[in-house]
Design an enzyme around this catalytic site. Structure first.
Site, PDB file in Angstrom:
ATOM      1  N   GLU A   1      27.451 -15.252  -7.301  1.00  0.00           N
ATOM      2  CA  GLU A   1      28.817 -14.504  -8.125  1.00  0.00           C
ATOM      3  C   GLU A   1      29.439 -13.329  -8.376  1.00  0.00           C
ATOM      4  O   GLU A   1      29.369 -11.902  -8.004  1.00  0.00           O
ATOM      5  CB  GLU A   1      27.679 -15.259  -9.739  1.00  0.00           C
ATOM      6  CG  GLU A   1      27.115 -16.427  -9.680  1.00  0.00           C
ATOM      7  CD  GLU A   1      26.010 -16.342 -10.910  1.00  0.00           C
ATOM      8  OE1 GLU A   1      26.025 -15.563 -12.095  1.00  0.00           O
ATOM      9  OE2 GLU A   1      25.220 -16.926 -11.017  1.00  0.00           O
TER      10      GLU A   1
ATOM     11  N   GLU B   1      22.056 -17.085  -4.465  1.00  0.00           N
ATOM     12  CA  GLU B   1      23.057 -17.364  -5.610  1.00  0.00           C
ATOM     13  C   GLU B   1      24.233 -16.015  -5.279  1.00  0.00           C
ATOM     14  O   GLU B   1      24.078 -15.233  -4.628  1.00  0.00           O
ATOM     15  CB  GLU B   1      23.072 -16.909  -7.284  1.00  0.00           C
ATOM     16  CG  GLU B   1      22.213 -18.069  -7.564  1.00  0.00           C
ATOM     17  CD  GLU B   1      21.076 -17.576  -9.082  1.00  0.00           C
ATOM     18  OE1 GLU B   1      21.981 -18.083  -9.729  1.00  0.00           O
ATOM     19  OE2 GLU B   1      19.865 -17.333  -8.931  1.00  0.00           O
TER      20      GLU B   1
ATOM     21  N   ASP C   1       0.440  -1.178  -0.051  1.00  0.00           N
ATOM     22  CA  ASP C   1       0.233   0.608   0.159  1.00  0.00           C
ATOM     23  C   ASP C   1       0.748   1.657  -0.610  1.00  0.00           C
ATOM     24  O   ASP C   1       0.228   2.755  -0.250  1.00  0.00           O
ATOM     25  CB  ASP C   1      -0.618  -0.284   1.049  1.00  0.00           C
ATOM     26  CG  ASP C   1      -0.366  -0.201   2.275  1.00  0.00           C
ATOM     27  OD1 ASP C   1       0.720   0.420   2.779  1.00  0.00           O
ATOM     28  OD2 ASP C   1      -0.635   0.010   3.506  1.00  0.00           O
TER      29      ASP C   1
END
Length: 152
Positions: A113, A111, A82
């Site tokens: 990387e 993840e 909202d």
């Protein structure tokens, strides 16, 4: 009713630049769940900014690092559907030197990387706010501190 924090939450992000690449994690939790950003999290009581950065770096990526310097801060706002403000985070960026390890997602990272700093702004991945800019700032600091190409 959405509960909201009255004060900003102090947190740290570990910015590791190595051989023209920056280490990022894909966040599992709010704010920015699913987006790529720097490893980091809340600073615990009695912990320095640098200690928090190194701890979070290891917990989220299994990378061992050394804190070099604090260099910028980023505001992150977590809004409810909202539009009400749930939380305001102040992320304090710490430039860290890679010491050992290869990225392995842990803690609240989906993840982990390495990404090319120069291509981050054009990368086809969802980035958290100011990630590309903070990575460029970190790389500039590394280059000005040691103009020789970084060793792997």
């Amino acid at each position: 009713m959405t509960q909201r924090s009255e004060r900003p939450v102090a947190a740290t992000i570990a910015v590791v630049v190595r051989a023209g690449q920056v280490l990022l994690v894909r966040r599992a939790n709010r704010p920015d769940a699913g987006r790529w950003g720097f490893p980091g999290g809340k600073i615990e009581a009695g912990e320095t900014i640098e200690q928090a950065a190194i701890r979070e770096l290891y917990e989220e990526t299994a990378i061992r690092g050394e804190a070099l310097q604090t260099f910028t801060a980023v505001d992150v706002f977590d809004h409810a559907e909202d539009g009400t403000l749930r939380r305001h985070f102040v992320l304090i960026a710490v430039l860290c030197r890679w010491l050992a390890g290869e990225p392995l997602a842990g803690d609240d990272a989906l993840e982990a990387e390495w990404f090319c700093v120069d291509g981050l702004a054009d990368a086809n991945v969802a980035l958290s706010v100011n990630v590309a800019e903070v990575a460029r700032q970190a790389q500039a600091i590394c280059v000005s501190a040691d103009p020789r190409p970084p060793a792997d």
